[in-house]
Write an enzyme that holds these catalytic residues in place. Structure first.
Site, PDB file in Angstrom:
ATOM      1  N   CYS A   2       0.309  -1.647   0.067  1.00  0.00           N
ATOM      2  CA  CYS A   2       0.201   0.343  -0.233  1.00  0.00           C
ATOM      3  C   CYS A   2       1.022   1.135  -0.125  1.00  0.00           C
ATOM      4  CB  CYS A   2      -0.809   0.072   1.226  1.00  0.00           C
ATOM      5  SG  CYS A   2      -1.475  -1.470   1.984  1.00  0.00           S
ATOM      6  N   ARG A  33       3.958   0.289  -6.643  1.00  0.00           N
ATOM      7  CA  ARG A  33       4.135  -0.384  -4.806  1.00  0.00           C
ATOM      8  C   ARG A  33       3.560  -1.490  -5.075  1.00  0.00           C
ATOM      9  NH1 ARG A  33       6.278   3.107  -0.860  1.00  0.00           N
ATOM     10  NH2 ARG A  33       5.962   1.438   0.902  1.00  0.00           N
ATOM     11  N   TRP A  88      -2.817  -2.046  -1.152  1.00  0.00           N
ATOM     12  CA  TRP A  88      -2.810  -3.919  -1.520  1.00  0.00           C
ATOM     13  C   TRP A  88      -4.187  -4.891  -1.054  1.00  0.00           C
ATOM     14  CZ3 TRP A  88       1.498  -7.656  -0.587  1.00  0.00           C
ATOM     15  CH2 TRP A  88       1.206  -8.869  -1.555  1.00  0.00           C
ATOM     16  N   ASN A 115      -1.214   1.351   6.161  1.00  0.00           N
ATOM     17  CA  ASN A 115      -0.281   0.736   6.023  1.00  0.00           C
ATOM     18  C   ASN A 115      -0.102  -0.534   7.078  1.00  0.00           C
ATOM     19  OD1 ASN A 115       0.081   1.657   3.046  1.00  0.00           O
ATOM     20  ND2 ASN A 115       2.025   2.037   2.630  1.00  0.00           N
ATOM     21  N   GLY A 116      -0.007  -2.467   7.059  1.00  0.00           N
ATOM     22  CA  GLY A 116       0.449  -2.826   6.950  1.00  0.00           C
ATOM     23  C   GLY A 116      -1.264  -3.787   7.802  1.00  0.00           C
ATOM     24  N   GLU A 566      17.314 -17.028 -10.635  1.00  0.00           N
ATOM     25  CA  GLU A 566      17.383 -15.641 -10.682  1.00  0.00           C
ATOM     26  C   GLU A 566      17.038 -15.139 -12.030  1.00  0.00           C
ATOM     27  OE1 GLU A 566      16.825 -12.989  -9.123  1.00  0.00           O
ATOM     28  OE2 GLU A 566      16.494 -11.152 -10.771  1.00  0.00           O
ATOM     29  N   LYS A 570      12.775 -14.166 -12.838  1.00  0.00           N
ATOM     30  CA  LYS A 570      12.390 -12.667 -13.619  1.00  0.00           C
ATOM     31  C   LYS A 570      11.450 -13.320 -14.525  1.00  0.00           C
ATOM     32  CE  LYS A 570      13.682  -9.816 -12.491  1.00  0.00           C
ATOM     33  NZ  LYS A 570      14.251 -10.371 -10.934  1.00  0.00           N
ATOM     34  N   GLU A 573       7.692 -14.402 -12.530  1.00  0.00           N
ATOM     35  CA  GLU A 573       6.748 -12.368 -12.104  1.00  0.00           C
ATOM     36  C   GLU A 573       6.571 -11.777 -13.099  1.00  0.00           C
ATOM     37  OE1 GLU A 573       9.262 -10.709  -9.143  1.00  0.00           O
ATOM     38  OE2 GLU A 573      11.578 -10.479 -10.634  1.00  0.00           O
ATOM     39  N   HIS A 589      19.528 -35.871 -12.221  1.00  0.00           N
ATOM     40  CA  HIS A 589      18.830 -36.875 -10.947  1.00  0.00           C
ATOM     41  C   HIS A 589      17.032 -36.768 -11.199  1.00  0.00           C
ATOM     42  CE1 HIS A 589      22.868 -38.262  -9.075  1.00  0.00           C
ATOM     43  NE2 HIS A 589      23.099 -36.750  -9.468  1.00  0.00           N
ATOM     44  N   LYS A 689       6.243  -4.549  -5.139  1.00  0.00           N
ATOM     45  CA  LYS A 689       7.707  -3.770  -4.621  1.00  0.00           C
ATOM     46  C   LYS A 689       7.781  -4.133  -3.868  1.00  0.00           C
ATOM     47  CE  LYS A 689      12.021  -2.832  -6.688  1.00  0.00           C
ATOM     48  NZ  LYS A 689      12.296  -3.561  -6.904  1.00  0.00           N
TER      49      LYS A 689
END
Ligand code: UD1
Ligand code: BG6
Length: 694
Positions: A2, A33, A88, A115-116, A566, A570, A573, A589, A689
């Site tokens: 948020c 964000r 959010w 927020n939170g 990584e 990418k 996401e 394996h 973010k």
């Protein structure tokens, strides 16, 4: 995550249109964000009236809805306080009734943005419902708004007209959890009160004269507050409240008054992120947990609810260095693309002033006095999430080689779940772009409580992790707006390598190796530029050959295992296509069963000691009809690319730095896979973010 934005103009005339514009523009700067709805609260036309406008979707939709209200935009306000929020969803789906601002009652006596997560909101909701409150939303935030009104009414009933900060203090005694909070009320016209616990909140200050000082003195209560209203006992009546007056210090702070002592014309900007304030002012004050920031009559006061001797008695007003231009897209379509292309510059900035390439020395201003302490550590533990975690994996091996100290790499949430043993002779390194990731912050708290020495590798100056660690390195990559981390990864990688070089500086046997690495770092910026030239080839690869696959496999070994992980993240996401990074040695394996002529496989086959083993893994794939995409060093004829879908050539650098170059094609592949699917790359679904909730 948020976003919070608040705006107060004092002795500065603004129209309602200008005020709502400042609030909506502030939200627009917080859009990156991640959020799913937004809202604002401003003064209405009638006395004590508050307009609340909320809408699901983007800030643009809220702006449209606000403009359709027909409110008179030309009304002038010399003094005004407004708040705004992007949400959010955590408690309750994205719908208008769950948007913030949340209100205390139909008359909007208290409106709140938050927020939170309030962890005791169910208990609060039960108690407040028993006291006659009717709830309109499924949010935890609504409890805070209703609690403000309840506590206010009970105090008034007892003849206490508390100031806004004191009222907030009494409310906070009943609230548990994490919050960045901003409250507006017609009982306190033209005032705002904000506080934080575990979620960032800062105040920007803009005055028409030079700010007299660059700090604010914190107001501690004269006595410990023993007057918390204990709502947990349901039998509390209205007489349960203290009869005392405010326990907050009443001394006026003189910091923002003009020479003649009268408050000067001022504007204040509350925000959860500096990027929304920078266009108004560079003078910002970062709140600490449990600070109460109260703006009234052109004055900003910082209060503490309890006497906390450990905390500084002043809050510095810092000067933000980021420029507005840095947080704009420029010629690029998306922030992510801009940030991928910024990497020649951002990697250079990470090293600027810290590496002397002539004398092959590294100097880290933020760490140098702590190097002996870290060298005596029994072990080094790197702790992070997401892409930041991969930057730790990418540099673990060189860290151990140069320091001869055992290094473990931990996911922040997992080290907490395991309650892993941490000791005072451990050095814990927290890698975080935002410096606000809740999992990483909680892990930092956990390690601090066990007296470990803590180091931050952080991009956001002034962030919670940057301020909470004993020492560290700012990676100086500039603001990273795109949700998928790109330039932060390569800068974190370099910062960790520089830290390893600093720690291992006195080992004679490593002199040549150190020199090789330092000289390798010198060429990274221009080598990344060369890799970016592959974009056309990559765009065509994504358009022609990577269109129908359900999944992608990435193979890497040694230093390139982190690159494979990584790269897979990418792709997941940003393009929402499943992909998995696999240690090439593990292929036989189990994962080899996935291989057929349908499954695209990206193999990192750049030169290092494990090159022959990677070649054999590629042969295992092609022997079963698999068609790899090979990333190899330019001019390397040691690889047969006949059966490959494509061969991408990258410059060769030192083995432990090669991942800095090999990751760039994957950043571009993920970007173009997503773009070709029409995905809004900067706002990937379900992601944020910086995740500041657990
Ligand atoms: C610092 C200045 C930089 C200036 C340079 C001149 C800041 C933020 N940096 O850079 O503007 O040009 O001196 O020599 O003002 N820290 C933590 N945890 C973290 C990150 C940093 O505690 O996660 C601490 C460091 O230990 C240091 C301070 O913050 O004390 C600044 O860190 P950093 O910016 O990396 O230091 P310098 O590179 O010296
Ligand atoms: C995720 C971001 O929410 O958090 C990732 O989408 C990031 O890009 C991860 O790597 C960790 O964030 P930070 O700020 O702690 O590096």
């Amino acid at each position: 995550m948020c976003g919070i934005f608040g705006y107060v103009n004092y002795n500065v005339e603004k129209t309602r249109g200008e005020i709502s514009g400042a609030l909506l523009d502030g939200l627009a700067k917080l859009e990156y964000r991640g959020y799913d709805s937004a809202g604002i609260a401003i003064d209405g036309d009638a006395p004590r009236e508050t307009y609340i406008v909320r809408e699901i979707g983007k800030v643009a939709a809220l702006r449209k809805k606000y403009e359709a209200t027909g409110y008179n935009q030309d009304v002038k306000f010399t003094n005004h306080a407004g708040i705004a929020h992007t949400r959010w969803a955590t408690h309750g789906e994205p719908k208008v009734s769950n948007c913030h601002p949340q209100r205390s009652d139909p008359n909007n006596e208290f409106v709140v943005v938050h927020n939170g997560i309030i962890t005791n909101f169910k208990e609060l909701k039960t108690l407040l419902t028993n006291k006659g409150c009717t709830f309109e939303s499924e949010t935890d935030t609504e409890c805070i708004a209703k609690l403000f009104k309840y506590v206010y009414d009970v105090n008034i009933k007892n003849g206490n007209h508390l100031n806004f900060a004191e009222l907030m203090k009494q409310v906070l005694f009943e609230v548990e959890g994490s919050y960045g909070l901003l409250v507006k009320s017609p009982h306190y016209p033209n005032e705002l009160c904000g506080t934080r616990k575990g979620s960032p909140l800062l105040v920007g200050v803009k005055t028409d004269k030079h700010l007299k000082v660059d700090f604010l003195d914190v107001k501690f209560p004269d006595i410990e507050n023993s007057h918390a209203i204990n709502l947990s006992k349901d039998n509390l009546g209205l007489d349960a409240l203290p009869t005392s007056t405010s326990t907050l210090s009443t001394s006026e702070s003189k910091t923002l008054q003009s020479e003649d002592g009268a408050p000067q014309s001022s504007e204040f900007f509350f925000a959860s992120d500096p990027s929304s304030v920078i266009q108004h002012t560079k003078k910002v004050l970062f709140l600490e947990d449990d600070d109460i920031a109260h703006i009234a009559n052109g004055e900003l006061q910082i209060h503490r609810a309890t006497k906390d001797d450990k905390l500084a008695a002043t809050r510095s007003i810092q000067t933000l260095e980021i420029e507005l231009a840095q947080i704009m897209k420029g010629p690029y379509k998306h922030f992510m693309q801009k940030e991928i292309y910024e990497q020649p510059e951002s990697t250079f900035n990470t090293m600027r002033g810290r590496i002397d390439f002539e004398n092959n020395t590294v100097t880290l201003g933020g760490l140098k006095s702590y190097l002996p302490t870290i060298r005596r550590s029994r072990r080094i533990i790197m702790i992070a999430c997401g892409t930041s975690y991969h930057s730790c994996l990418a540099t673990r091996s060189i860290f151990e080689e140069l320091t001869q100290i055992p290094v473990s790499v931990e996911l922040a949430s997992d080290i907490l779940d395991r309650r892993s043993p941490i000791f005072r002779d451990d050095t814990c390194i927290f890698v975080s772009q935002s410096g606000e990731t809740a999992d990483s912050m909680l892990a930092l708290q956990y390690c601090l409580e066990r007296d470990a020495f803590t180091v931050g590798i952080v991009n956001a100056v002034g962030s919670s992790i940057s301020r909470g660690t004993h020492a560290g390195i700012h990676i100086n990559a500039g603001p990273e707006i795109g949700v998928a981390s790109t330039k932060a990864y390569t800068s974190q990688f370099i910062a960790l390598v520089m830290m390893a070089l600093s720690l291992g500086h006195d080992s004679v046997s490593k002199i040549e190796r150190r020199k090789e690495i330092i000289q390798g770092l010198k060429h990274i910026p221009e080598q990344i530029k060369k890799v970016l030239a592959l974009e056309e080839q990559i765009k065509e690869l994504c358009t022609k050959d990577l269109t129908e696959q359900k999944s992608l496999l990435l193979l890497g070994r040694g230093y390139q295992h982190a690159t494979a992980l990584e790269g897979a993240l990418k792709i997941k996401e940003i393009s929402y296509i499943h992909s998995e990074g696999i240690l090439a040695g593990e292929l036989k394996h189990g994962s080899l069963a996935l291989v057929d002529d349908e499954l695209p496989i990206i193999a990192f086959a750049t030169r290092d000691s494990l090159f022959p083993k990677v070649i054999s893994a590629i042969e295992q794939v092609t022997a079963r009809g698999g068609r790899p995409i090979i990333i190899k060093n330019e001019g390397d004829s040691g690889i047969n690319g006949e059966k490959a879908i494509a061969v991408l050539e990258v410059p060769q650098t030192v083995d432990c730095l090669q991942g800095l170059l090999n990751v760039v094609p994957l950043q571009l592949i993920s970007y173009w896979l997503a773009s070709n699917k029409g995905i809004d790359v900067d706002f990937p679904r379900n992601l944020a973010k910086s995740v500041t909730v657990e």
